[in-house]
Design an enzyme around this catalytic site. Structure first.
Site, PDB file in Angstrom:
ATOM      1  N   ASP A 181      51.151 -34.872 -24.299  1.00  0.00           N
ATOM      2  CA  ASP A 181      51.558 -35.779 -25.386  1.00  0.00           C
ATOM      3  C   ASP A 181      52.966 -35.409 -25.840  1.00  0.00           C
ATOM      4  OD1 ASP A 181      51.906 -36.995 -27.942  1.00  0.00           O
ATOM      5  OD2 ASP A 181      49.723 -37.166 -28.114  1.00  0.00           O
ATOM      6  N   SER A 197      46.995 -41.777 -33.524  1.00  0.00           N
ATOM      7  CA  SER A 197      48.253 -41.230 -34.053  1.00  0.00           C
ATOM      8  C   SER A 197      48.312 -41.434 -35.578  1.00  0.00           C
ATOM      9  CB  SER A 197      49.434 -41.896 -33.322  1.00  0.00           C
ATOM     10  OG  SER A 197      50.623 -41.204 -33.591  1.00  0.00           O
ATOM     11  N   HIS A 219      50.799 -39.784 -24.941  1.00  0.00           N
ATOM     12  CA  HIS A 219      50.454 -40.312 -26.267  1.00  0.00           C
ATOM     13  C   HIS A 219      50.087 -41.799 -26.254  1.00  0.00           C
ATOM     14  CE1 HIS A 219      50.397 -39.656 -30.603  1.00  0.00           C
ATOM     15  NE2 HIS A 219      51.125 -40.727 -30.811  1.00  0.00           N
TER      16      HIS A 219
END
Lengths: 282, 282
Positions: free
Chosen positions: B224, B147, B256
């Site tokens: 996600d 991320s 995610h």
């Protein structure tokens, strides 16, 4: 069982459920890992994992690193909370008693008896619910755990061998009647009559019941900061006296935590898969 | 580097160190996994792993399930914190800015510029310290992340390809200049001149620099919940335009979080081991 959360994990799913428990008189959370085979509806073996002091239903899923091998071996993993929870549930004065420290038994003393009925919750209630909810092969359910949960796994396995066909533990509290954690918990939950404690003491149980399992696997770190609470040698001796085969592995440099547990997790899952397959072949 | 904690793990050691950083003007923690080979003093490849928003130096060690394969591949894993920390360090108004959200760049704007110098801390300071402290093969260091940390890994790899010889990411923020998280962070850390942002935008960087790596691996969950922040297709297109080989894998049902990351961690470690071995063979 009410689904609270699910996350895809190794082509299976890590889930969290909430169970309304009559024995605990309240809601309790439980983690469930479903391997890919279970998602496809195929019948799988299942393992209950009982966690240690201060842990929750979530600890195992995050820290034990079991999902990869469980996916491969098609094992369903059931991880209950470590005690009843809630504002109306008695609190302890320290992290070794009360919420987060249920010791997997039915309390007979106040203020605990009202909600602290973890043994009946697990063996009567949750056990039936997961067999109903998930594609579990009825006589291929095992149990394992860590520390207080290792005590829980060993004692429940010897008390309910028809329900739990294989058993192993990481750094279990093997003789709670003679260690500080156990003496505190048992005197508060069960009262001062030490005779009643022996039904919840793995070393006493194996002496009383004799061989129940083809094999028991225990892993123990030699740098475990709580070693004096655990007494693995007492349990090993009790097993030898009772002709109960046991493999006790002592690991140099390992401590009491999940970095130890994850290091030997695959071995335990493989151990259970083999033991449960043998049961299935009978 | 001051050792704060160590735990035996897969015959290696998971450690936490504290570093006194001149760039960050304060202490910063860093996780280090040393595989068995490193404990024996053998030279190993190393990977920096940069974590995402709200994470710390500890998140990877607990949740990413990397140590088993790192032990097997003899990879040292370096996991810095995600921002400067402390009472004297500016706080953000939300979890996507400030402490826990350093974005792996050097802030030029107030109140951030004083401490938020993560890029220099990582590339100049921590990099040199770990090479001095641990048996790392000098030209076999890779970088990966998740991320915000995937953004960090991609951008630092393209800016410092002599230091990072292999790169991969899980669900990276691929085009921060055009997503809400990135726009907020960049406007606060770098100011309103969007031209300055492009030096910290992976998709812009790859277009500017062209091919730098034999291969890039990116894994992305198709469920996600932050997909709209990530823009993996924009980065893939930028790589194709720049003749930078890339493998972007889209995984059905994955979200995610770290249950996604752990599911594909082994693939990333093996990818880096292969890429870094090739560098070593040159």
């Amino acid at each position: 069982m009410k689904l609270l959360q699910k996350n895809r994990c190794f082509e299976g799913e890590q889930r969290v459920y909430q169970v309304e428990s009559q024995h605990l008189k309240g809601a309790s959370k439980v983690g469930v890992y479903l391997p890919p085979a279970a998602l496809e509806g195929k019948a799988c073996s299942a393992l209950f994992y009982l966690a240690g002091l201060t842990c929750t239903e979530e600890t195992f899923a995050i820290k034990a690193h079991a999902q990869r091998m469980a996916a491969r071996l098609s094992l369903i993993l059931i991880t209950p909370d470590t005690s009843p929870r809630g504002d109306e549930v008695a609190q302890g004065d320290h992290w070794d008693i009360g919420q987060g420290a249920g010791f997997y038994l039915n309390a007979t003393q106040q203020p605990w008896a009202e909600h602290y009925q973890m043994e009946s919750y697990l063996v009567d209630e949750l056990y039936a619910q997961v067999l109903h909810e998930f594609p579990i092969i009825e006589n291929q359910v095992g149990i394992f755990g860590h520390s207080m949960g290792g005590h829980g796994a060993l004692t429940l396995a010897f008390k309910y061998p028809e329900q739990f066909r294989s058993v192993s533990a990481f750094a279990p509290i093997c003789a709670p009647s003679i260690c500080p954690w156990g003496e505190k918990a048992f005197s508060q939950y069960l009262g001062d009559d030490r005779q009643t404690w022996l039904a919840h003491d793995a070393s006493a149980l194996v002496q009383q019941k004799g061989q129940m399992f083809e094999e028991i696997l225990i892993d123990q770190g030699m740098d475990d900061q709580f070693y004096s609470q655990l007494n693995p040698e007492a349990f090993k001796q009790a097993c030898l006296d009772a002709s109960q085969p046991i493999t006790l592995r002592l690991h140099k440099g390992y401590d009491h935590g999940y970095y130890f547990i994850q290091s030997f997790m695959d071995d335990h899952l493989q151990f259970h898969a083999i033991q449960l397959e043998k049961v299935g072949d009978m």
